[in-house]
Motif scaffolding. Structure first.
Motif, mmCIF file in Angstrom:
data_model
loop_
_atom_site.group_PDB
_atom_site.id
_atom_site.type_symbol
_atom_site.label_atom_id
_atom_site.label_comp_id
_atom_site.label_asym_id
_atom_site.label_seq_id
_atom_site.Cartn_x
_atom_site.Cartn_y
_atom_site.Cartn_z
ATOM 1 N N ALA A 105 0.826 -1.207 0.000
ATOM 2 C CA ALA A 105 0.000 0.000 0.000
ATOM 3 C C ALA A 105 0.863 1.260 0.000
ATOM 4 C CB ALA A 105 -0.921 0.003 1.220
ATOM 5 N N ALA A 106 0.368 2.283 -0.693
ATOM 6 C CA ALA A 106 1.075 3.565 -0.693
ATOM 7 C C ALA A 106 0.985 4.243 0.665
ATOM 8 C CB ALA A 106 0.493 4.478 -1.777
ATOM 9 N N ASP A 107 -0.139 4.027 1.353
ATOM 10 C CA ASP A 107 -0.363 4.602 2.678
ATOM 11 C C ASP A 107 -0.498 3.445 3.663
ATOM 12 O OD1 ASP A 107 -1.313 5.788 5.013
ATOM 13 O OD2 ASP A 107 -2.577 7.241 3.954
ATOM 14 N N LEU A 108 0.608 3.063 4.283
ATOM 15 C CA LEU A 108 0.606 1.880 5.148
ATOM 16 C C LEU A 108 -0.237 2.060 6.414
ATOM 17 C CD1 LEU A 108 4.317 0.774 4.743
ATOM 18 C CD2 LEU A 108 2.288 -0.320 3.766
ATOM 19 N N PRO A 109 -0.185 3.192 7.097
ATOM 20 C CA PRO A 109 -1.066 3.353 8.260
ATOM 21 C C PRO A 109 -2.548 3.234 7.897
ATOM 22 C CG PRO A 109 0.691 4.960 8.349
ATOM 23 C CD PRO A 109 0.782 4.313 6.999
ATOM 24 N N ALA A 110 -2.934 3.795 6.748
ATOM 25 C CA ALA A 110 -4.325 3.681 6.322
ATOM 26 C C ALA A 110 -4.676 2.227 6.011
ATOM 27 C CB ALA A 110 -4.574 4.559 5.096
ATOM 28 N N ALA A 111 -3.736 1.492 5.430
ATOM 29 C CA ALA A 111 -3.973 0.074 5.146
ATOM 30 C C ALA A 111 -4.160 -0.717 6.427
ATOM 31 C CB ALA A 111 -2.810 -0.493 4.330
#
Length: 260
Positions: A105-111
């Motif tokens: 994912a480009a945004d790991l915390p969001a994932a």
């Protein structure tokens, strides 16, 4: 916490029994799947039961404990690929019913937040398979992890990367340095935890898990606070348990209807 000391093939059968009883009672159950060497014999036994006895996973759903960050989607050691190879492709578990943290994912915390929400939306995990690291980690919750942690990115220690190098042709530098992992609180929310450990190398971690104080120094010790935990170990992994005789006696004397 129930501790069962038995030969390796018996441990796999007992874990598979627990999965089968759950699926018979609740065909749409949510399974928590672990990777690593510990659950492989369990997956072999479940695949055998599917092929030879008709055990069905058709309505089940599954969530993986963790995933490496940055491994290509077609990398053989990507955990989603490993689970597909070891279990999903061998039973009738629908591939789109199996979920893993998105290590690309480009945004790991969001994932990570999305993964937590997906587990909640599924109603939580009914039975979670677990292994344990030599330093007491479960999933990739290394020593020092918060006992209240949720799915997040973690840096892997050198010890864990060395332990996992066998899956990368012995090359520790090929093992990723980061992963996404369910947190300890995420794991503790599952309704039944089944942990499998074999071999002398796991003996100290198993001793701490079962008989040590609850401490972030040995993250697996948080499982002592769960109301339904089964610890399946062979003689070698049980080698440092002070109450091994007690565990053998109580398991041998339990009512047959009680199961794990």
């Amino acid at each position: 916490m129930e501790v069962v000391i038995a030969p390796r093939d018996e441990l796999a059968r007992l874990a598979a029994d627990a999965v089968e009883r759950l699926l018979v009672a609740r065909p749409d159950a949510v399974l928590g799947l672990a990777t690593g060497s510990s659950p492989l014999a369990v997956y072999d036994e479940l695949a055998r039961r599917h092929a030879q006895e008709g055990l069905s996973f058709a309505r089940a759903r599954a969530f993986l404990l963790d995933e490496y960050v940055g491994l290509a989607a077609d990398h053989p050691q990507r955990y989603r690929t490993v689970i597909d190879t070891e279990l999903v492709s061998r039973v009738d578990l629908a591939p789109d019913a199996v979920h893993a943290p998105d290590g690309l994912a480009a945004d790991l915390p969001a994932a990570c937040a999305a993964y937590e929400e997906a587990i909640r939306a599924a109603g939580g995990v009914d039975l979670q398979l677990l292994g344990i690291g030599t330093d007491g980690h479960v999933a990739f919750n290394e020593p020092g992890s918060s006992l209240a942690s949720r799915t997040r990115i973690k840096t892997l220690t050198r010890q864990t990367r060395q332990d996992n190098a066998r899956f990368f042709d012995g090359d520790v530098d090929a093992v990723p340095t980061h992963c996404l992992t369910q947190g300890l609180a995420t794991i503790m929310a599952a309704r039944h935890l089944v942990l499998i450990a074999t071999g002398r190398g796991k003996a100290q971690a198993v001793h701490q898990l079962v008989e040590g104080p609850v401490s972030a120094l040995w993250p697996a010790t948080v499982l002592q606070l769960h109301p339904h935990v089964t610890v399946l170990v062979d003689d070698a992994a049980a080698g440092r348990l002070q109450l091994a005789g007690h565990y053998r006696e109580t398991y041998a004397g339990k009512p047959a209807w009680q199961h794990l």
